[in-house]
Design an enzyme around this catalytic site. Structure first.
Site, mmCIF file in Angstrom:
data_model
loop_
_atom_site.group_PDB
_atom_site.id
_atom_site.type_symbol
_atom_site.label_atom_id
_atom_site.label_comp_id
_atom_site.label_asym_id
_atom_site.label_seq_id
_atom_site.Cartn_x
_atom_site.Cartn_y
_atom_site.Cartn_z
ATOM 1 N N HIS A 12 0.833 -1.191 0.000
ATOM 2 C CA HIS A 12 0.000 0.000 0.000
ATOM 3 C C HIS A 12 0.878 1.256 0.000
ATOM 4 C CE1 HIS A 12 -3.107 -2.879 0.929
ATOM 5 N NE2 HIS A 12 -4.037 -1.945 0.918
ATOM 6 N N LYS A 16 7.168 2.752 -2.365
ATOM 7 C CA LYS A 16 7.841 1.470 -2.602
ATOM 8 C C LYS A 16 7.547 0.973 -4.015
ATOM 9 C CE LYS A 16 8.062 -1.743 0.615
ATOM 10 N NZ LYS A 16 7.725 -2.888 1.518
ATOM 11 N N ASP A 78 9.562 -8.405 1.818
ATOM 12 C CA ASP A 78 9.541 -8.151 3.251
ATOM 13 C C ASP A 78 10.967 -7.835 3.641
ATOM 14 O OD1 ASP A 78 7.730 -8.093 5.594
ATOM 15 O OD2 ASP A 78 9.198 -9.493 6.412
ATOM 16 N N TYR A 169 14.391 3.455 8.101
ATOM 17 C CA TYR A 169 15.616 3.733 8.845
ATOM 18 C C TYR A 169 16.711 4.350 7.968
ATOM 19 C CZ TYR A 169 13.467 0.691 12.361
ATOM 20 O OH TYR A 169 12.618 0.138 13.281
#
Length: 225
Positions: A12, A16, A78, A169
């Site tokens: 979502h 990305k 992931d 990060y």
């Protein structure tokens, strides 16, 4: 030109999706024009519960769910940050380390506080990504295919965020591999770049996600025929 194939990206996060599109364009060359990427968010798909205990399990879980809901090939990744001194944490919990999923500023602040007393030389870490491609069974066939690839980007955690690009990060992570230029931050002139100070092209060339997705290219090319 041969037919275009729609592939669902199980995310979502439109940022990305843009990053994945750039990486695949570089890896597929002219064939990239035959792939139409659609995010799960744009299709109104719900996120599945991530019950896996490894990056590989969660990437496959998300790709399988998107392929099942749409009947189309699906890509999922992931990824997370592994900090050596923290025993590989935050790991698969990286996106929700401070409690709320995707709260980057809170995640960064908590992590920095947790390793505040760790000497610079011991603040080694790496990003790890698992990328999965799940192709559902075609009509008249009993089986589809599943491919999972891994990528890592080693580096160190600095003490204060720098940079405006990327997400997660990136502002507190300095990759070991550098693009040959240094920080423009006046307080850190001449120092290595954080992931958030790199251009998208510079980051994609060395990133964990870039490595994992480029390793998927042969499976995607097979899908294109």
């Amino acid at each position: 030109m041969a037919d275009t194939i729609t592939v669902v990206v199980a995310t979502h996060n439109e940022g990305k999706l843009v990053e994945i599109r750039r990486i695949l364009e570089e890896g597929l060359g002219a064939d990239a024009a035959r792939i139409e990427l659609k995010s799960a968010g744009s299709l109104g798909l719900d996120d599945p519960t991530e019950t896996g205990v490894t990056f590989e399990e969660n990437a496959l879980l998300k790709a399988r769910d998107a392929a099942r809901q749409t009947g189309m090939p699906a890509i999922a990744d992931d990824s997370g940050l592994i900090v050596d001194v923290m025993g590989a944490a935050p790991g698969i919990l990286s996106a929700r380390w401070a409690g709320a999923h995707g709260h980057d500023a809170a995640n960064n602040a908590l992590l920095l506080a947790q390793i505040d007393d760790i000497p610079d030389a011991k603040r080694t870490a790496r990003f790890r990504c698992a990328a999965a491609l799940v192709v559902p069974a075609a009509a008249g066939s009993e089986t589809g295919s599943e491919t999972v690839e891994l990528g890592e980007m080693p580096g160190v955690i600095i003490r204060k965020a720098r940079g405006e690009h990327g997400f997660g990060y990136d502002p507190i992570f300095v990759p070991d591999d550098q693009p040959g230029r240094t920080s423009d931050d006046p307080d850190h002139e001449g120092e290595p770049l954080t992931s958030a100070e790199m251009t998208p092209k510079e980051k994609n060339a060395i990133s964990h996600r870039g490595k994992a997705l480029r390793a998927l290219v042969p499976a995607i090319e097979a899908l294109l025929g």
